[in-house]
Design a protein around this motif. Structure first.
Motif, PDB file in Angstrom:
ATOM      1  N   VAL A  61       9.448  -3.045 -19.963  1.00 13.27           N
ATOM      2  CA  VAL A  61      10.441  -2.893 -18.903  1.00 13.27           C
ATOM      3  C   VAL A  61       9.964  -3.716 -17.711  1.00 13.27           C
ATOM      4  N   LEU A  62      10.818  -4.585 -17.209  1.00 11.10           N
ATOM      5  CA  LEU A  62      10.458  -5.443 -16.091  1.00 11.10           C
ATOM      6  C   LEU A  62      10.643  -4.708 -14.765  1.00 11.10           C
ATOM      7  N   GLY A  63      10.235  -5.358 -13.684  1.00 17.46           N
ATOM      8  CA  GLY A  63      10.592  -4.887 -12.351  1.00 17.46           C
ATOM      9  C   GLY A  63       9.497  -4.188 -11.578  1.00 17.46           C
ATOM     10  N   HIS A  64       9.263  -4.668 -10.342  1.00 19.33           N
ATOM     11  CA  HIS A  64       8.304  -4.010  -9.455  1.00 19.33           C
ATOM     12  C   HIS A  64       8.797  -3.956  -8.005  1.00 19.33           C
ATOM     13  N   GLY A  83      15.169  14.600  -3.526  1.00 16.32           N
ATOM     14  CA  GLY A  83      16.131  14.117  -2.554  1.00 16.32           C
ATOM     15  C   GLY A  83      15.579  13.088  -1.587  1.00 16.32           C
ATOM     16  N   THR A  84      14.267  12.876  -1.603  1.00 12.16           N
ATOM     17  CA  THR A  84      13.651  11.905  -0.700  1.00 12.16           C
ATOM     18  C   THR A  84      13.911  10.486  -1.187  1.00 12.16           C
ATOM     19  N   ARG A  85      14.391   9.640  -0.298  1.00 15.50           N
ATOM     20  CA  ARG A  85      14.576   8.229  -0.633  1.00 15.50           C
ATOM     21  C   ARG A  85      13.253   7.486  -0.402  1.00 15.50           C
ATOM     22  N   VAL A  86      12.911   6.625  -1.343  1.00 10.48           N
ATOM     23  CA  VAL A  86      11.592   6.009  -1.306  1.00 10.48           C
ATOM     24  C   VAL A  86      11.664   4.522  -1.629  1.00 10.48           C
ATOM     25  N   ALA A  87      10.645   3.797  -1.141  1.00 11.47           N
ATOM     26  CA  ALA A  87      10.330   2.460  -1.619  1.00 11.47           C
ATOM     27  C   ALA A  87       9.038   2.575  -2.414  1.00 11.47           C
ATOM     28  N   VAL A  88       8.836   1.657  -3.341  1.00 17.81           N
ATOM     29  CA  VAL A  88       7.735   1.784  -4.295  1.00 17.81           C
ATOM     30  C   VAL A  88       6.689   0.705  -4.054  1.00 17.81           C
ATOM     31  N   HIS A  89       5.440   1.140  -3.870  1.00 22.02           N
ATOM     32  CA  HIS A  89       4.286   0.229  -3.800  1.00 22.02           C
ATOM     33  C   HIS A  89       3.730   0.137  -5.225  1.00 22.02           C
ATOM     34  N   PRO A  90       3.890  -1.001  -5.901  1.00 19.75           N
ATOM     35  CA  PRO A  90       3.676  -1.039  -7.350  1.00 19.75           C
ATOM     36  C   PRO A  90       2.239  -1.216  -7.821  1.00 19.75           C
ATOM     37  N   LEU A  91       1.273  -1.265  -6.890  1.00 23.00           N
ATOM     38  CA  LEU A  91      -0.116  -1.541  -7.260  1.00 23.00           C
ATOM     39  C   LEU A  91      -0.901  -0.268  -7.541  1.00 23.00           C
ATOM     40  N   LEU A 108      -7.351  -6.998  -4.189  1.00 23.89           N
ATOM     41  CA  LEU A 108      -8.301  -7.869  -4.876  1.00 23.89           C
ATOM     42  C   LEU A 108      -9.100  -7.140  -5.950  1.00 23.89           C
ATOM     43  N   ALA A 109      -8.838  -5.871  -6.158  1.00 25.73           N
ATOM     44  CA  ALA A 109      -9.551  -5.124  -7.198  1.00 25.73           C
ATOM     45  C   ALA A 109      -9.281  -5.768  -8.557  1.00 25.73           C
ATOM     46  N   PRO A 110     -10.338  -6.121  -9.320  1.00 17.20           N
ATOM     47  CA  PRO A 110     -10.169  -6.999 -10.485  1.00 17.20           C
ATOM     48  C   PRO A 110      -9.485  -6.396 -11.696  1.00 17.20           C
ATOM     49  N   ALA A 111      -9.476  -5.069 -11.836  1.00 14.68           N
ATOM     50  CA  ALA A 111      -8.859  -4.452 -13.015  1.00 14.68           C
ATOM     51  C   ALA A 111      -7.582  -3.707 -12.659  1.00 14.68           C
ATOM     52  N   SER A 112      -6.967  -4.090 -11.559  1.00 13.14           N
ATOM     53  CA  SER A 112      -5.761  -3.403 -11.091  1.00 13.14           C
ATOM     54  C   SER A 112      -4.601  -3.584 -12.057  1.00 13.14           C
ATOM     55  N   THR A 113      -3.664  -2.648 -11.972  1.00 15.39           N
ATOM     56  CA  THR A 113      -2.411  -2.777 -12.704  1.00 15.39           C
ATOM     57  C   THR A 113      -1.264  -2.865 -11.711  1.00 15.39           C
ATOM     58  N   TYR A 114      -0.171  -3.443 -12.164  1.00 12.00           N
ATOM     59  CA  TYR A 114       1.012  -3.653 -11.328  1.00 12.00           C
ATOM     60  C   TYR A 114       2.228  -3.344 -12.191  1.00 12.00           C
ATOM     61  N   HIS A 120      -2.454  -6.307 -18.959  1.00 12.11           N
ATOM     62  CA  HIS A 120      -3.252  -5.428 -19.805  1.00 12.11           C
ATOM     63  C   HIS A 120      -2.428  -4.983 -21.015  1.00 12.11           C
ATOM     64  N   LEU A 121      -3.118  -4.441 -22.006  1.00 12.94           N
ATOM     65  CA  LEU A 121      -2.475  -3.876 -23.185  1.00 12.94           C
ATOM     66  C   LEU A 121      -2.989  -2.456 -23.370  1.00 12.94           C
ATOM     67  N   PRO A 122      -2.119  -1.449 -23.443  1.00 12.65           N
ATOM     68  CA  PRO A 122      -0.658  -1.586 -23.357  1.00 12.65           C
ATOM     69  C   PRO A 122      -0.210  -2.099 -21.984  1.00 12.65           C
ATOM     70  N   HIS A 123       0.944  -2.726 -21.958  1.00 12.59           N
ATOM     71  CA  HIS A 123       1.464  -3.278 -20.717  1.00 12.59           C
ATOM     72  C   HIS A 123       1.797  -2.159 -19.728  1.00 12.59           C
ATOM     73  N   THR A 124       1.812  -2.520 -18.454  1.00 10.38           N
ATOM     74  CA  THR A 124       2.240  -1.589 -17.413  1.00 10.38           C
ATOM     75  C   THR A 124       3.749  -1.708 -17.281  1.00 10.38           C
ATOM     76  N   GLN A 125       4.449  -0.709 -17.779  1.00 11.71           N
ATOM     77  CA  GLN A 125       5.912  -0.755 -17.775  1.00 11.71           C
ATOM     78  C   GLN A 125       6.442  -0.775 -16.342  1.00 11.71           C
ATOM     79  N   GLY A 126       7.523  -1.520 -16.142  1.00  9.49           N
ATOM     80  CA  GLY A 126       8.089  -1.664 -14.809  1.00  9.49           C
ATOM     81  C   GLY A 126       9.153  -0.633 -14.498  1.00  9.49           C
TER      82      GLY A 126
END
Length: 350
Positions: A61-64, A83-91, A108-114, A120-126
């Motif tokens: 699934v794409l999208g961040h 009910g809270t409206r939010v924006a998403v920080h994807p890191l 800059l954390a080297p093993a971060s996911t987004y 990475h595998l499995p992928h980080t679904q969007g």
């Protein structure tokens, strides 16, 4: 009830499909997505099956770039209420236990996911789906007056905000932005927000230059290399991610100036006018994603001090994702393209 999602299976294989209802972990809330912005990385997964070194090896699934409304709160009691409206920080920042990085710069954390990344595998679904389960740490409540449509630009605006701040204080300084794609346009707006005395942008196409002018920038056709070299600005934001753009950025900077590289260049060696950078004593600095700036961006979007509305040129229903991606890939006619998911209807009726 279906949960419509935009899923990349391989190069040129983008599907609109039902991915089933999300199952939340204890620290996750269910968010009904309203809007998602199509990013360059999404386009790369669609067109090439990869974004740089991140290669699709399973459906993803794409999208961040996301905004939405919490429809089920986290079981552990963390995060925003229903009910809270939010924006998403994807890191999700994560070290690898070996590679050093400054802890105050989580981007800059080297093993971060987004979200929506095949690194990475499995992928980080969007998050391009009607409903997604997201860690509550990613969810930033929206202040009153900030709608979900504008909030969908918080992520790319934070990328631009981080890039401008990598140059230091731009108050009273002259700033040039090379490349007027969505990030370049947002960088121009951020520079003005931060008090730049003048902002000049470049692009090959008239439409992006028109949008830049709506944001208060002066514009130059990117082919007018002599005019760009004559700028002698204090700060240059290179957002095109191209070899000619990199050369233009160096040429536009005054002696002792700063060039911020936010446009991602191709992998491997890239030719650059290094001799000019040396003799002018330029500071060349990279800019990658963002960190704590996200909250500041949301506040600036809410109070209207950061202008972003002209950057959105198209909005498509999620079921029209292929048409949306096609439009987003046409830099001569579009800037930021949004997908509208199930949660968008609620905002339109509010």
């Amino acid at each position: 009830m279906t949960n419509t999602a935009v899923v990349a299976h391989a190069a040129d294989d983008l599907r609109i499909e039902d991915v089933g209802e999300p199952i939340a972990a204890a620290d996750q809330a269910i968010v009904e997505v309203a809007y998602g912005g199509v990013c360059g990385s999404d386009l790369h997964y669609w067109r090439h099956g990869a974004a740089g070194a991140s290669i699709l090896r399973e459906p993803m699934v794409l999208g961040h770039e996301l905004s939405g409304t919490v429809v089920a709160s986290a079981a552990d009691g963390s995060g925003p209420a229903v009910g809270t409206r939010v924006a998403v920080h994807p890191l999700t920042a994560r070290g690898d236990g070996e590679t050093p990085y400054p802890e105050d710069r989580p981007n800059l954390a080297p093993a971060s996911t987004y979200l929506g990344s095949a690194m990475h595998l499995p992928h980080t679904q969007g998050g391009f789906a009607d409903r997604v389960a997201l860690p509550t740490r990613m969810l930033h409540p929206l202040p009153p007056g900030l709608g979900l449509r504008r909030a969908a630009l918080a992520e790319p605006a934070a990328v631009a905000w981080h890039a401008v701040e990598r140059a230091g204080d731009v108050t009273g300084r002259r700033v040039a932005v090379i490349g007027s794609g969505p990030i370049g346009l947002l960088a121009a707006s951020v520079a003005r927000h931060h008090g730049a005395a003048e902002v000049v942008t470049t692009d090959l196409h008239p439409r992006p230059r028109e949008i830049a002018e709506q944001l208060g920038a002066r514009t130059i056709d990117a082919r007018e290399t002599d005019a760009i070299a004559a700028l002698h600005v204090d700060v240059v934001i290179e957002s095109s991610g191209t070899v000619p753009g990199l050369a233009a950025a160096v040429s536009a900077a005054r002696r002792g100036g700063t060039v911020v590289l936010v446009g991602l260049q191709r992998a491997g060696d890239v030719p650059a006018p290094v001799a000019t950078a040396i003799t002018r004593e330029l500071t060349l600095t990279g800019s990658f994603r963002f960190g704590a700036e996200f909250a500041e961006v949301i506040a600036a979007l809410a109070d209207g001090s950061l202008a972003v509305d002209p950057v959105v040129t198209h909005t498509f229903a999620a079921a029209e994702a292929l048409e949306a991606f096609t439009a987003a890939g046409e830099a001569s006619v579009s800037a930021k393209v949004l997908l509208a998911f199930a949660g968008a209807g609620a905002e339109e009726q509010a």
